[in-house]
Design a protein around this motif. Structure first.
Motif, PDB file in Angstrom:
ATOM      1  N   LEU A  24       1.170 -25.810 -25.324  1.00 39.03           N
ATOM      2  CA  LEU A  24       1.257 -27.330 -25.363  1.00 39.03           C
ATOM      3  C   LEU A  24       2.783 -27.734 -25.294  1.00 39.03           C
ATOM      4  N   ASP A  25       3.040 -28.886 -25.393  1.00 43.80           N
ATOM      5  CA  ASP A  25       4.369 -29.087 -25.344  1.00 43.80           C
ATOM      6  C   ASP A  25       5.034 -29.216 -27.064  1.00 43.80           C
ATOM      7  N   CYS A  26       3.995 -29.117 -27.752  1.00 46.40           N
ATOM      8  CA  CYS A  26       4.382 -29.018 -29.162  1.00 46.40           C
ATOM      9  C   CYS A  26       4.520 -27.680 -29.570  1.00 46.40           C
ATOM     10  N   GLY A  27       4.406 -26.734 -28.569  1.00 49.34           N
ATOM     11  CA  GLY A  27       4.618 -25.265 -29.038  1.00 49.34           C
ATOM     12  C   GLY A  27       3.499 -24.248 -29.320  1.00 49.34           C
ATOM     13  N   HIS A  28       2.267 -25.129 -29.613  1.00 47.55           N
ATOM     14  CA  HIS A  28       1.137 -24.605 -30.298  1.00 47.55           C
ATOM     15  C   HIS A  28       0.411 -23.891 -29.083  1.00 47.55           C
ATOM     16  N   ASN A  29      -0.155 -22.583 -29.452  1.00 48.75           N
ATOM     17  CA  ASN A  29      -0.906 -21.804 -28.318  1.00 48.75           C
ATOM     18  C   ASN A  29      -2.470 -21.848 -28.412  1.00 48.75           C
ATOM     19  N   PHE A  30      -3.073 -21.979 -27.365  1.00 46.94           N
ATOM     20  CA  PHE A  30      -4.719 -21.910 -27.395  1.00 46.94           C
ATOM     21  C   PHE A  30      -5.076 -21.276 -26.150  1.00 46.94           C
ATOM     22  N   CYS A  31      -6.247 -20.631 -26.380  1.00 49.48           N
ATOM     23  CA  CYS A  31      -6.968 -20.174 -25.175  1.00 49.48           C
ATOM     24  C   CYS A  31      -7.257 -21.360 -24.102  1.00 49.48           C
ATOM     25  N   LYS A  32      -7.098 -20.923 -23.005  1.00 47.62           N
ATOM     26  CA  LYS A  32      -7.257 -22.017 -21.909  1.00 47.62           C
ATOM     27  C   LYS A  32      -8.781 -22.861 -21.962  1.00 47.62           C
ATOM     28  N   ALA A  33      -9.523 -22.125 -22.114  1.00 47.04           N
ATOM     29  CA  ALA A  33     -11.115 -22.484 -22.147  1.00 47.04           C
ATOM     30  C   ALA A  33     -11.261 -23.117 -23.237  1.00 47.04           C
ATOM     31  N   CYS A  34     -10.788 -22.934 -24.482  1.00 43.76           N
ATOM     32  CA  CYS A  34     -11.087 -23.487 -25.771  1.00 43.76           C
ATOM     33  C   CYS A  34     -10.167 -24.931 -25.721  1.00 43.76           C
ATOM     34  N   ILE A  35      -9.037 -25.332 -25.309  1.00 42.27           N
ATOM     35  CA  ILE A  35      -8.475 -26.452 -25.279  1.00 42.27           C
ATOM     36  C   ILE A  35      -8.993 -27.302 -24.252  1.00 42.27           C
ATOM     37  N   VAL A  36      -9.318 -26.844 -23.148  1.00 45.22           N
ATOM     38  CA  VAL A  36      -9.953 -27.512 -22.110  1.00 45.22           C
ATOM     39  C   VAL A  36     -11.348 -27.891 -22.430  1.00 45.22           C
ATOM     40  N   GLY A  37     -11.978 -27.091 -23.436  1.00 44.45           N
ATOM     41  CA  GLY A  37     -13.240 -27.444 -24.062  1.00 44.45           C
ATOM     42  C   GLY A  37     -13.227 -28.875 -25.141  1.00 44.45           C
ATOM     43  N   VAL A  38     -12.217 -28.740 -25.878  1.00 41.37           N
ATOM     44  CA  VAL A  38     -11.778 -29.561 -26.815  1.00 41.37           C
ATOM     45  C   VAL A  38     -11.314 -30.931 -26.196  1.00 41.37           C
ATOM     46  N   TRP A  39     -10.552 -30.967 -25.059  1.00 37.63           N
ATOM     47  CA  TRP A  39     -10.102 -32.028 -24.446  1.00 37.63           C
ATOM     48  C   TRP A  39     -11.319 -32.733 -23.537  1.00 37.63           C
ATOM     49  N   GLY A  40     -12.291 -31.867 -23.418  1.00 37.34           N
ATOM     50  CA  GLY A  40     -13.228 -32.221 -22.193  1.00 37.34           C
ATOM     51  C   GLY A  40     -13.552 -33.682 -22.090  1.00 37.34           C
ATOM     52  N   GLU A  41     -14.075 -34.353 -23.107  1.00 39.27           N
ATOM     53  CA  GLU A  41     -14.654 -35.667 -23.176  1.00 39.27           C
ATOM     54  C   GLU A  41     -13.749 -36.733 -23.541  1.00 39.27           C
ATOM     55  N   LEU A  42     -12.449 -36.411 -23.817  1.00 41.82           N
ATOM     56  CA  LEU A  42     -11.441 -37.453 -24.505  1.00 41.82           C
ATOM     57  C   LEU A  42     -10.930 -38.335 -23.171  1.00 41.82           C
ATOM     58  N   GLU A  43     -10.403 -39.482 -23.643  1.00 41.78           N
ATOM     59  CA  GLU A  43      -9.741 -40.275 -22.664  1.00 41.78           C
ATOM     60  C   GLU A  43      -8.417 -39.652 -22.139  1.00 41.78           C
ATOM     61  N   ALA A  44      -7.469 -40.516 -21.548  1.00 44.76           N
ATOM     62  CA  ALA A  44      -6.364 -40.122 -20.913  1.00 44.76           C
ATOM     63  C   ALA A  44      -5.386 -39.216 -21.931  1.00 44.76           C
ATOM     64  N   VAL A  45      -5.139 -40.117 -23.143  1.00 45.27           N
ATOM     65  CA  VAL A  45      -4.376 -39.608 -24.299  1.00 45.27           C
ATOM     66  C   VAL A  45      -5.088 -38.393 -25.265  1.00 45.27           C
ATOM     67  N   VAL A  46      -4.437 -37.084 -25.234  1.00 41.17           N
ATOM     68  CA  VAL A  46      -4.953 -36.140 -25.887  1.00 41.17           C
ATOM     69  C   VAL A  46      -3.950 -35.628 -27.092  1.00 41.17           C
ATOM     70  N   SER A  47      -4.554 -34.615 -27.824  1.00 42.41           N
ATOM     71  CA  SER A  47      -3.709 -34.386 -29.013  1.00 42.41           C
ATOM     72  C   SER A  47      -3.998 -32.879 -29.118  1.00 42.41           C
ATOM     73  N   CYS A  48      -2.822 -32.326 -29.985  1.00 40.85           N
ATOM     74  CA  CYS A  48      -2.988 -30.869 -30.212  1.00 40.85           C
ATOM     75  C   CYS A  48      -3.719 -30.845 -31.501  1.00 40.85           C
ATOM     76  N   PRO A  49      -5.006 -29.759 -31.040  1.00 42.46           N
ATOM     77  CA  PRO A  49      -5.949 -29.677 -32.279  1.00 42.46           C
ATOM     78  C   PRO A  49      -5.113 -29.083 -33.799  1.00 42.46           C
ATOM     79  N   GLN A  50      -3.941 -28.643 -33.653  1.00 41.93           N
ATOM     80  CA  GLN A  50      -3.510 -27.980 -34.725  1.00 41.93           C
ATOM     81  C   GLN A  50      -2.313 -28.856 -35.543  1.00 41.93           C
ATOM     82  N   CYS A  51      -1.583 -29.444 -34.672  1.00 42.00           N
ATOM     83  CA  CYS A  51      -0.622 -30.347 -35.440  1.00 42.00           C
ATOM     84  C   CYS A  51      -0.937 -31.798 -35.345  1.00 42.00           C
ATOM     85  N   GLY A  52      -1.718 -32.323 -34.210  1.00 44.82           N
ATOM     86  CA  GLY A  52      -1.942 -33.630 -34.079  1.00 44.82           C
ATOM     87  C   GLY A  52      -1.202 -34.493 -33.076  1.00 44.82           C
TER      88      GLY A  52
END
Length: 250
Positions: A24-52
């Motif tokens: 991500l732009d903040c420099g934190h790394n995730f599995c592609k499937a994991c981050i897409v799953g976390v962001w799945g139903e969120l609105e346009a603005v999303v956040s990093c699960p690690q730093c927010g």
């Protein structure tokens, strides 16, 4: 140290080693499937699960360095969990999604992103098993036909060898009988013709025997190839089938 390395190469969402790691732009790394799953139903603005940190756009950049490091670690330590069925793209060492029926190799998401396979016929992994088995079956039919041809040629050479030996024996008997009647004034001619006939017959038999041995060798080689291919067809090791097919067909 191994535990620390495993932790550094693990996704904080699934706690497993990275699969298709993205940054991500903040420099934190995730599995592609994991981050897409976390962001799945969120609105346009999303956040990093690690730093927010929030992001206006969902931009995911593949971390090629992590891909290489994880692949190298998995290669050095096969016991590391990788998930899936053990199949890997031979180019990017990632979980395959499709199979290229032209190049006969597994295709991952990175291959698709590069657009290398657009002109090729891509099929699913399940379809690939039947496709590859069909290819091998066709190879067996082709080799069996060749084997039948070689066996026919082998039989023909055996017959010609026998026929030649019988003919030589008959000719030699006739020559000896004729020259026996004319022994006094044809002794020299008899010896010369007998020697010539012997040399020609030896050369002919030698040539036919060499051809017979070559055909026998090729027949044995084809029988071996058929046995190897049937072993590959009957194996339950799908990874072996998909990995070895190109080499076997060549």
């Amino acid at each position: 140290m191994a535990d620390k390395l495993h932790q550094d190469l693990s996704c904080t969402i699934c706690a497993q080693m990275f699969t298709q790691p993205v940054t991500l732009d903040c420099g934190h790394n995730f599995c592609k499937a994991c981050i897409v799953g976390v962001w799945g139903e969120l609105e346009a603005v999303v956040s990093c699960p690690q730093c927010g940190r929030e992001f206006p756009r969902r931009e995911l950049v593949t971390n090629q360095l992590l891909v290489t490091v994880v692949a190298s670690l998995q290669h050095l330590n096969p016991g590391v969990e990788t998930g899936g069925n053990g199949l890997r793209c031979p180019v990017h060492l990632e979980d395959p999604q499709l199979f290229c029926s032209k190049d006969l190799r597994l295709i991952c998401s990175s291959c698709l992103a590069l657009g290398e396979e657009r002109s090729h016929r891509l099929i699913t992994i399940e379809e690939a098993y039947e496709f590859c088995k069909g290819k091998l079956e066709n190879s067996v039919l082709f080799l069996e036909k060749k084997l039948e041809e070689y066996r026919g040629a082998q039989s023909d050479r055996e017959f010609k060898i026998s026929e030649t030996l019988e003919l030589v024996e008959s000719l030699q008997e006739n020559v000896e009988a004729e020259f026996a009647k004319l022994h006094q004034f044809l002794q020299r001619q008899e010896g010369a013709l007998t020697e010539k006939l012997r040399r020609e017959s030896e050369n002919l038999v030698h040539s036919l025997e060499g051809s017979f041995k070559l055909i026998s060798k090729k027949s044995s080689s084809i029988e071996k190839f058929i046995a190897e291919i049937r072993s590959l067809i009957d194996t339950e090791d799908r990874s072996r089938l998909l990995t070895d097919i190109k080499c076997v067909l060549q």
